[in-house]
Design an enzyme around this catalytic site. Structure first.
Site, PDB file in Angstrom:
ATOM      1  N   LEU A 204       0.872  -1.390   0.082  1.00  0.00           N
ATOM      2  CA  LEU A 204       0.104  -0.191  -0.157  1.00  0.00           C
ATOM      3  C   LEU A 204       1.250   1.541  -0.086  1.00  0.00           C
ATOM      4  O   LEU A 204       1.969   1.042   0.877  1.00  0.00           O
ATOM      5  CB  LEU A 204      -1.039   0.083   1.111  1.00  0.00           C
ATOM      6  N   HIS A 205       0.330   1.863  -0.998  1.00  0.00           N
ATOM      7  CA  HIS A 205       1.124   3.787  -0.579  1.00  0.00           C
ATOM      8  C   HIS A 205       0.898   4.042  -1.710  1.00  0.00           C
ATOM      9  O   HIS A 205       0.739   6.061  -1.358  1.00  0.00           O
ATOM     10  CB  HIS A 205       2.246   3.098  -1.568  1.00  0.00           C
ATOM     11  N   ARG A 206      -0.260   4.258  -2.017  1.00  0.00           N
ATOM     12  CA  ARG A 206      -0.931   5.439  -2.849  1.00  0.00           C
ATOM     13  C   ARG A 206      -1.487   6.597  -2.043  1.00  0.00           C
ATOM     14  O   ARG A 206      -2.773   6.199  -0.607  1.00  0.00           O
ATOM     15  CB  ARG A 206      -2.295   4.990  -3.699  1.00  0.00           C
TER      16      ARG A 206
END
Length: 372
Positions: A204-206
């Site tokens: 997860l990074h957005r």
């Protein structure tokens, strides 16, 4: 032979630029690697250069982080004098990060041939900064190298000249296939006590997923439910780590960011991958591993129609139900044409032929009736 400047800026770029550099150098081109410094810490930068065997940059702009405007402006201000001094024949940009946009703009304004690798991807979500970057980079580029037919269709619909558009294949897959045996020899699964096919991998990074606490908590809640039947491991992106602020989400084994070889090994051994990354949708398709994309749209629809990707959105119930279904009935293993490890060769051949032709197709005007 021409001088070609290849731009690398952030973790996703390194896997994309290496095949292009190798192919250009094999054909005798003078290649200068420019690192803008958009990613600069060891976990997101140094390990990828080492794993992929990328030589040290010829020029490092050292621009660092900041807001979109600050970062884009700093890259432009640092890259412009370099172009003025070195006078390259072409600038190759990859992907859709801020440095891609910045260097494409500088090259275009300097009258240098600009080639965009991974052109034509469209999410049609203007809330994504990457969508703006990729659309504008395409607009100022002379040559547009697309990874898949849907990207070619997007470019044609938007009115680009046929002479600009090249279906080259996927450079990410070039890098994956070149390094797959080395990756599978990694001991990363043993280090984390994982058994092939008996764990799930999460990334997860957005900003749209991790910056809003309610959205992040909803995703983490869904992952906690999935972890009751499938252990989940998550290498933590620095942005996500900052949002977690020391928390250890239920059901997740958190690790530092993984290097390229270790991460490919983690993908290859996973029962499924849950991610909001664009590139991972492509890598899992090439590896034949089920991928659940935690977004409402994707700029890589071919990974759904001809790959192993499922777009599940952000509804926790749908995420949990889809994961349960995939564990018993995984999608068929399919891979798009031209994702064959030879995209870099096609790009190098087309770029050098264009530079050697003595002609120039600067897209100052789109075809009549073009939609933008």
């Amino acid at each position: 032979m021409p001088l070609v400047m290849c731009i690398a800026a952030a973790r996703p770029n390194f896997m994309k630029i290496k095949p292009v550099m190798d192919a250009l150098e094999a054909r005798g081109a003078d290649v200068a690697l420019v690192h803008t410094g958009q990613h600069y810490d060891a976990g997101m930068n140094d390990v990828f250069f080492r794993d992929l065997g990328i030589r040290p940059p010829d020029h490092h702009l050292g621009t660092g982080s900041g807001s979109h405007a600050e970062q884009t402006g700093r890259v432009m201000a640092a890259f412009e004098p370099l172009v003025g001094r070195e006078k390259p024949d072409a600038v190759v940009v990859v992907g859709d990060v801020n440095s891609t946009l910045a260097c494409a703009l500088v090259g275009a304004k300097a009258g240098v041939v600009v080639a965009h690798v991974e052109a034509g991807l469209r999410s049609r979500n203007w809330g994504m900064p990457e969508e703006i970057n990729r659309v504008v980079a395409d607009r100022v580029s002379d040559l547009l190298f697309a990874a898949s037919p849907d990207a070619v269709d997007n470019l044609r619909t938007e009115g680009y000249h046929e002479d600009q558009i090249h279906l080259a294949g996927n450079v990410m897959i070039d890098t994956l296939l070149t390094n797959l045996d080395r990756a599978l020899a990694s001991d990363v699964l043993a280090r984390h006590g994982l058994t092939p096919g008996e764990y799930g991998l999460v990334t997860l990074h957005r900003p749209s997923n991790v910056d809003d606490p309610a959205t992040l908590d909803a995703i983490l809640g869904a992952l906690a439910q999935i972890s009751a039947s499938l252990p989940l491991i998550m290498p933590v992106h620095p942005r996500t780590a900052a949002r977690l602020d020391g928390r250890s989400p239920a059901g997740l084994t958190l690790t530092p960011p993984a290097g390229y070889l270790d991460f490919i090994a983690l993908q290859a051994g996973a029962r499924m991958v849950l991610t909001d990354s664009g590139g991972i949708q492509e890598e899992t398709t090439a590896l034949g591993v089920p991928c659940l994309t935690l977004r409402e749209e994707t700029e890589r629809p071919i990974t759904i129609t001809e790959g192993t990707n499922i777009l599940v959105g952000l509804d926790p119930t749908r995420i949990v139900e889809t994961a349960a279904r995939v564990m018993t009935d995984p999608p068929a293993k399919r891979c798009p044409a031209l994702w064959d490890g030879k995209a870099g060769d096609r790009i190098a051949d087309a770029l050098l032929a264009y530079l050697g032709s003595g002609t120039r197709l600067r897209p100052t005007q789109l075809r009549p009736g073009a939609r933008v």
